[in-house]
Design an enzyme around this catalytic site. Structure first.
Site, short mmCIF file in Angstrom:
data_model
loop_
_atom_site.label_atom_id
_atom_site.label_comp_id
_atom_site.label_asym_id
_atom_site.label_seq_id
_atom_site.Cartn_x
_atom_site.Cartn_y
_atom_site.Cartn_z
N SER A 7 7.63 2.14 0.73
CA SER A 7 6.23 2.40 0.46
C SER A 7 6.02 2.80 -1.00
CB SER A 7 5.72 3.48 1.44
OG SER A 7 4.31 3.54 1.43
N GLU A 10 5.33 -6.15 1.20
CA GLU A 10 4.85 -5.62 2.47
C GLU A 10 3.74 -4.63 2.18
OE1 GLU A 10 5.20 -2.43 4.09
OE2 GLU A 10 6.01 -1.50 2.28
N HIS A 69 6.84 -0.94 6.91
CA HIS A 69 6.28 0.18 7.66
C HIS A 69 6.39 0.05 9.18
CE1 HIS A 69 4.51 1.08 3.73
NE2 HIS A 69 4.17 2.27 4.18
#
Length: 533
Positions: A115, A238, A306
């Protein structure tokens, strides 16, 4: 980009340092954080908590300098072998100017997160060439209710602990989940759903350096000095909880910067709770609309990021993306560099112990290697070593070769062919030529090998060179190579497989194997010739 620097693999008993470079998750979710720490201990690791672990300043754990100092302290701590983030957040990019990149370059170690930690991972790779790892964080993954999901734990061990030996294909999990449960009140394990697999949006095959991370985070340091060169890369992206409009903006940012003109392949991870905003088209439609006519393979719905379970992607290693068959293959054992141990032998090929590879060459210990010579009729094929190689850069050598580590069998040596030349062969396709003594002696360098040597009849297959290892492969006449190694000729001519141009090779251009080694190779090839008639 220079030579890839590979941190040592993680081993049971090693110490992991925990950093909180953005959101103060250990304070906000203390119970889940503690479960994550206990999970690491159950896996056999020791844990050191960073100085920001129990700090909070609302949206962030501590000041920019404090967060940078936390990371730098672990980079300088010789006990810490890996650094893993507690979670992501929003502001990891703030610490980039203050990271001690030179320390990481001199003393590489594993850094893993996902992230928002994309900023740190990509910056460390861009500044140092040290492989970093996009993978699970302490609170969301290791601290999962009921324990870390078994498949995700194995993915961590496969990569960080090298429990799988490259080259290998990444596993597609049978099921996955994006279910959101309140971490403060969660009382059951998340519900999984069947995995529809990885989906080819554009068929094809490409090989390149794996680079990427969270798309939204990239906007905070995109095209800065901390962003890696993407030329020829396999880019992975992502995201989480983003809208169709936000994705159009982020993907267009990449297009406007020329990213889609540079990369050789694209991997899109599963998007956690994607919001399509009632658009009459899918995310994949949007992606194709933005990319346009670019012709590179695209694989979507991949388990990275995630959702759970998530793979660990080593940023900086060579991979092959085969979207036609839904395959991602890791080519290079990322941890082979710093602490590779070799079995050492006496002059009679009796095992006497183990030693680190670099020390083996200093001490002149006998050790085992794998050699493979490509040949066809009157031709033999010489590899031209990359100019980035530490030993004999730019010299002509064995078609494919490498050391056999203590945990490898002779059959594992076939990986060298795929890693260096991009050609996938089985061990059974090779012909045993013999175990030859191969000695190279220079100032402060004594290489003494028991070379397990094999031959392969080359069938003009397409080769894809790892440019960190190989510059070219050149076909020369066997009898001329025999003459030049014996000193009967000064120069021979060969044909480059890369350019199809003629090239000249002198004796000084060859890696200086002893004449006895060359004689063994030529005599064995002559015997193979006779048996094939």
């Amino acid at each position: 980009m220079g030579i890839i620097i590979k941190p040592p693999k993680l081993q049971v008993g090693d110490t992991i340092g925990i950093i909180t470079p953005s959101f103060p998750a250990p304070v906000q979710f203390e119970g889940r954080y503690q479960r994550g720490v206990e999970q690491l201990k159950r896996m056999g690791f020791k844990v050191k908590e960073g100085t920001c672990t129990y700090k909070t300043e609302g949206y962030r754990s501590s000041s920019i300098r404090d967060r940078a100092d936390e990371l730098n302290a672990f980079l300088h701590d010789p006990e810490v072998k890996a650094i893993i983030s507690t979670i992501g957040g929003t502001n990891s990019n703030s610490v980039l100017p203050y990271i001690d990149y030179e320390q990481l370059r001199r003393h590489p170690k594993i850094i893993m997160g996902y992230s928002d930690v994309t900023a740190i991972l990509m910056a460390c790779y861009a500044k140092t060439d040290v492989v970093t790892f996009y993978g699970p964080a302490i609170v969301p993954s290791f601290g999962e209710y009921g324990g870390m999901f078994e498949t995700g734990e194995q993915y961590v061990k496969d990569i960080l602990c090298l429990e799988r030996t490259a080259p290998f294909q990444l596993h597609i999990p049978d099921e996955w989940t994006e279910e959101m449960l309140d971490w403060s009140t969660q009382q059951r394990i998340k519900t999984f759903q069947p995995n529809e697999g990885w989906i080819s949006l554009k068929d094809g095959k490409a090989k390149g350096t794996l680079i990427g991370g969270n798309l939204n985070t990239m906007s905070g340091f995109f095209k800065s000095d901390y962003y890696p060169d993407l030329k020829g890369a396999i880019l992975f992206l992502e995201d989480s909880f983003k809208t169709m409009a936000e994705e159009e903006r982020s993907l267009s940012m990449l297009k406007l910067a020329g990213v889609f003109d540079e990369i050789s392949g694209l991997i899109i991870g599963k998007h956690e709770h994607f919001q399509d905003q009632s658009a009459p088209f899918s995310f994949n439609d949007l992606l194709l609309e933005i990319i346009g006519e670019k012709d590179f393979p695209i694989l979507t719905n991949v388990d990275i990021g995630h959702t759970f379970p998530s793979h660990v992607f080593p940023i900086g290693i060579q991979v092959e993306l085969d979207t036609t068959n839904g395959i991602i293959q890791l080519f290079r054992r990322w941890g082979i560099g710093m602490k590779e141990h070799l079995t050492i032998f006496d002059e009679n090929h009796r095992k006497i112990g183990e030693k680190e590879r670099n020390q083996v060459h200093v001490d002149g210990d006998w050790h085992e290697t794998f050699h493979c010579w490509f040949w066809k009729e009157d031709l033999i094929y010489l590899q031209r070593r990359s100019m980035d190689k530490q030993d004999f850069p730019g010299k002509y050598d064995i078609t494919a070769a490498g050391h056999l580590a203590t945990d490898e069998t002779i059959a594992n040596g076939v990986r060298e062919i795929e890693e260096e030349l991009g050609l996938s062969l089985t061990f059974e396709q090779l012909t045993f030529m013999g175990i030859f003594e191969d000695v190279i002696e220079l100032d402060e360098f004594l290489d003494r090998e028991f070379a397990h040597t094999y031959g392969y009849v080359y069938q003009d297959e397409t080769l894809r060179f790892d440019d960190q290892e190989v510059m070219d492969v050149v076909a020369v006449q066997r009898n001329e190579l025999m003459s030049i190694t014996a000193g009967r000729m000064c120069t021979i001519e060969g044909r480059s497989l890369m350019t199809n141009h003629l090239v000249q090779v002198t004796q000084a251009d060859l890696v200086p194997h002893r004449q006895t080694y060359w004689q063994n190779v030529f005599e064995s090839l002559t015997r193979m010739d006779a048996s094939n008639r």
